[in-house]
Design an enzyme around this catalytic site. Structure first.
Site, PDB file in Angstrom:
ATOM      1  N   GLU A  25      -3.033  -4.370   3.873  1.00  0.00           N
ATOM      2  CA  GLU A  25      -3.293  -3.211   3.014  1.00  0.00           C
ATOM      3  C   GLU A  25      -4.661  -3.256   2.332  1.00  0.00           C
ATOM      4  O   GLU A  25      -4.746  -3.267   1.092  1.00  0.00           O
ATOM      5  CB  GLU A  25      -2.185  -3.075   1.964  1.00  0.00           C
ATOM      6  CG  GLU A  25      -0.821  -2.845   2.579  1.00  0.00           C
ATOM      7  CD  GLU A  25       0.253  -2.479   1.558  1.00  0.00           C
ATOM      8  OE1 GLU A  25      -0.006  -2.549   0.347  1.00  0.00           O
ATOM      9  OE2 GLU A  25       1.358  -2.107   1.984  1.00  0.00           O
ATOM     10  N   GLU A  59       5.873  -3.549   7.238  1.00  0.00           N
ATOM     11  CA  GLU A  59       6.609  -3.590   5.964  1.00  0.00           C
ATOM     12  C   GLU A  59       7.371  -2.285   5.798  1.00  0.00           C
ATOM     13  O   GLU A  59       6.809  -1.205   6.025  1.00  0.00           O
ATOM     14  CB  GLU A  59       5.675  -3.717   4.747  1.00  0.00           C
ATOM     15  CG  GLU A  59       5.125  -5.090   4.513  1.00  0.00           C
ATOM     16  CD  GLU A  59       4.271  -5.174   3.239  1.00  0.00           C
ATOM     17  OE1 GLU A  59       4.517  -4.397   2.285  1.00  0.00           O
ATOM     18  OE2 GLU A  59       3.364  -6.018   3.212  1.00  0.00           O
TER      19      GLU A  59
HETATM   20  C1  GBH Z   1       3.139  -3.593  -0.434  1.00  0.00           C
HETATM   21  O1  GBH Z   1       2.310  -2.720  -1.122  1.00  0.00           O
HETATM   22  C2  GBH Z   1       2.573  -4.982  -0.460  1.00  0.00           C
HETATM   23  O2  GBH Z   1       1.994  -5.320   0.787  1.00  0.00           O
HETATM   24  C3  GBH Z   1       3.570  -6.028  -0.875  1.00  0.00           C
HETATM   25  O3  GBH Z   1       2.899  -7.215  -1.203  1.00  0.00           O
HETATM   26  C4  GBH Z   1       4.410  -5.512  -2.013  1.00  0.00           C
HETATM   27  O4  GBH Z   1       5.239  -6.486  -2.558  1.00  0.00           O
HETATM   28  C5  GBH Z   1       5.233  -4.379  -1.474  1.00  0.00           C
HETATM   29  O5  GBH Z   1       4.436  -3.426  -0.845  1.00  0.00           O
HETATM   30  C6  GBH Z   1       6.077  -3.679  -2.523  1.00  0.00           C
HETATM   31  O6  GBH Z   1       5.278  -3.087  -3.501  1.00  0.00           O
HETATM   32  O7  GBH Z   1       2.850   6.650  -6.177  1.00  0.00           O
HETATM   33  O8  GBH Z   1       5.225   6.585  -6.381  1.00  0.00           O
HETATM   34  O9  GBH Z   1       4.239   7.536  -4.409  1.00  0.00           O
HETATM   35  C7  GBH Z   1       2.857  -1.438  -1.344  1.00  0.00           C
HETATM   36  C8  GBH Z   1       1.836  -0.379  -1.617  1.00  0.00           C
HETATM   37  C9  GBH Z   1       1.251   1.427  -3.006  1.00  0.00           C
HETATM   38  C10 GBH Z   1       3.324   1.536  -1.787  1.00  0.00           C
HETATM   39  C11 GBH Z   1       1.746   2.501  -3.918  1.00  0.00           C
HETATM   40  C12 GBH Z   1       3.782   2.688  -2.668  1.00  0.00           C
HETATM   41  C13 GBH Z   1       2.854   4.566  -4.114  1.00  0.00           C
HETATM   42  C14 GBH Z   1       4.167   4.937  -4.679  1.00  0.00           C
HETATM   43  N1  GBH Z   1       2.344   0.694  -2.427  1.00  0.00           N
HETATM   44  N2  GBH Z   1       2.674   3.383  -3.267  1.00  0.00           N
HETATM   45  S1  GBH Z   1       4.121   6.539  -5.470  1.00  0.00           S
END
Ligand code: GBH
Length: 449
Positions: free
Chosen positions: A169, A352
């Site tokens: 990411e 993921e």
């Molecule tokens: C991943 O990132 C990571 O790779 C991992 O390490 C982590 O533990 C896992 O996911 C869980 O968080 O604004 O409400 O629509 C996730 C990246 C970025 C996914 C923000 C969801 C927006 C949610 N995230 N995104 S929202």
């Protein structure tokens, strides 16, 4: 609760679970490990919701055998872990620290002994602190340092790792790490963080070359994607959605697949040197897709510093993180990738997919998480629907094997198939673990004739 049996998956479909080093390993001082930007960040007051750090986390470093037994019991064919750069090179440069690589050597052998394919991510956000002090991913040299580190890891594990993932990411690392400061290293450069995008991609391209020289295994990157839904019907709403899509979904994909940067996403163009785009477009074998939820976007209000406004999507159940549970978004996303990149799109693996809930043991010590079962069931059906349309999806990895240290949220968000009691580090498989075990067992059984 889902009742209908899951549809068939192709033979050889990869079933996996994912974790990352800083979120589970702990043992922050063991084996000569150096300090990473996440150690520094988590130890700074006010950065983490519950004030915790990853110093101990799930203590996986000492309990990896128990955790691999849990993986084996789940019946998965692959395990995606990440290598902690500061274990391999405590200061980010120079020769490998033997103790660091020894740990991953034992881990990989233990996985193979249980017939589980090791899938290694080289960078899941834990930059050695001395490299951050020298500019971090704003510095072009960090790309070369990353490739040198990749070379050291591949020299040791290249004969046994079955799939390499260079970066996890890079969008999140750029935007939250260097843009808004919610993640380490906590910089707040907003749109001036563009060099972080370019240098990560350059590091990826240079690392691909290093991995090819040392290992015959396929190479991937794990990008996070979110299908964009336009909220509103004006041209300005559509333009805003296109701008968000370029930034979130295409900035780290167009250049990888040979198209250069999407219009309007590059900050200072002098950051991009002559041959960089060719390095970045080195062919990859698999595109790793991390998917959590779709995003609603409309035109920004007057005076907004952003070219878009994000809008919470209604009509979906929500996780403990308040993210919408939208399996249709995964289907939509796979269609978007297929349409947008056509023949340039490599085979995809969902590297993921998962959800956080407030899981806790009941009076009998069992942990019931029916919401997670419904979540996984829905997302696996979405993958099956994409396969049915001819989209080449080769695997699905659940985030995550264990409840773990969720970055700025500390221990407050539980994503695991296995519950972890942080007082004792006791592992308890949740009901979703048993459900997934049955799904994987059925899928791996040869079809009856
Ligand atoms: C991943 O990132 C990571 O790779 C991992 O390490 C982590 O533990 C896992 O996911 C869980 O968080 O604004 O409400 O629509 C996730 C990246 C970025 C996914 C923000 C969801 C927006 C949610 N995230 N995104 S929202």
């Amino acid at each position: 609760m889902p009742t209908a049996p899951l549809p068939q998956f192709p033979a050889g479909f990869r079933w996996g679970v994912s974790t990352s080093a800083y979120q589970i390993e702990g043992a922050a001082e063991a084996g000569g490990r150096g300090t990473s930007i996440w150690d520094t960040f988590a130890r700074s007051p006010g950065r983490i919701a519950d004030g915790s750090t990853g110093d101990v986390a799930c203590d996986h470093y000492h309990r990896y055998r128990e955790d691999i037994a849990l993986l084996a019991g789940l019946g998965v064919t692959a395990y995606r872990f990440s290598v902690a750069w500061p274990r391999v090179q405590p200061t980010g440069t120079g020769p490998a620290h033997p103790d660091g690589l020894d740990f991953y050597d034992r881990l990989v052998d233990e996985l193979l002994a249980h017939d589980v394919d090791p899938v290694a991510t080289l960078y899941h956000w834990d930059l050695p602190q001395p490299l951050e002090d020298a500019g971090g991913w704003l510095a072009r040299d960090t790309a070369a340092r990353f490739a040198a580190y990749a070379d050291l890891v591949a020299a040791r594990l290249g004969d046994r790792v079955r799939l390499w993932i260079t970066l996890n990411e890079p969008f999140v690392h750029m935007s939250l790490g260097y843009g808004t400061g919610l993640h380490a290293p906590g910089r707040t450069l907003l749109f001036d963080a563009f060099p972080v995008a370019h240098h990560q991609l350059l590091g990826h391209g240079l690392a691909v070359a290093a991995l090819r020289a040392r290992s015959g295994s396929p190479v991937a990157i794990a990008n996070n994607y979110s299908p964009v839904r336009t909220i509103g019907e004006t041209d300005a709403d559509r333009a805003a959605a296109a701008a968000y899509e370029a930034l979130h979904n295409r900035l780290f994909t167009d250049p990888l697949l040979g198209r250069g940067y999407p219009e309007g996403t590059i900050g200072d163009p002098s950051v991009v040197h002559d041959r960089d785009l060719a390095v970045i477009a080195a062919p990859i074998d698999v595109l790793g897709v991390n998917y959590y939820n779709p995003t609603g976007v409309r035109a920004p209000r007057e005076g907004s510093p952003l070219p878009f406004e994000l809008v919470p999507l209604g009509g979906y159940p929500r996780t403990a993180f308040d993210w919408p549970v939208a399996p249709d978004g995964l289907h939509e996303l796979l269609g978007w990738l297929h349409r947008t990149y056509g023949d340039a799109l490599p085979p995809v693996e969902i590297t993921e997919s998962g959800c956080a809930y407030d899981d806790a043991p009941d009076a009998d010590g069992r942990v019931h998480d029916p919401e997670r079962i419904a979540y996984l069931d829905g997302h696996l059906r979405a993958v099956r629907a994409a396969l049915h349309e001819g989209i080449d999806v080769r695997g699905y990895f659940v985030w995550s094997l264990l409840d773990n240290w969720e970055w700025a949220e500390g221990f407050t968000k539980r994503f695991g198939l296995v519950h972890v009691d942080y007082a004792t580090r006791t592992r308890t498989p949740k009901s979703s673990y048993a459900w997934l075990r049955d799904v994987v067992t059925a899928a791996r059984r040869k079809p009856e004739r």
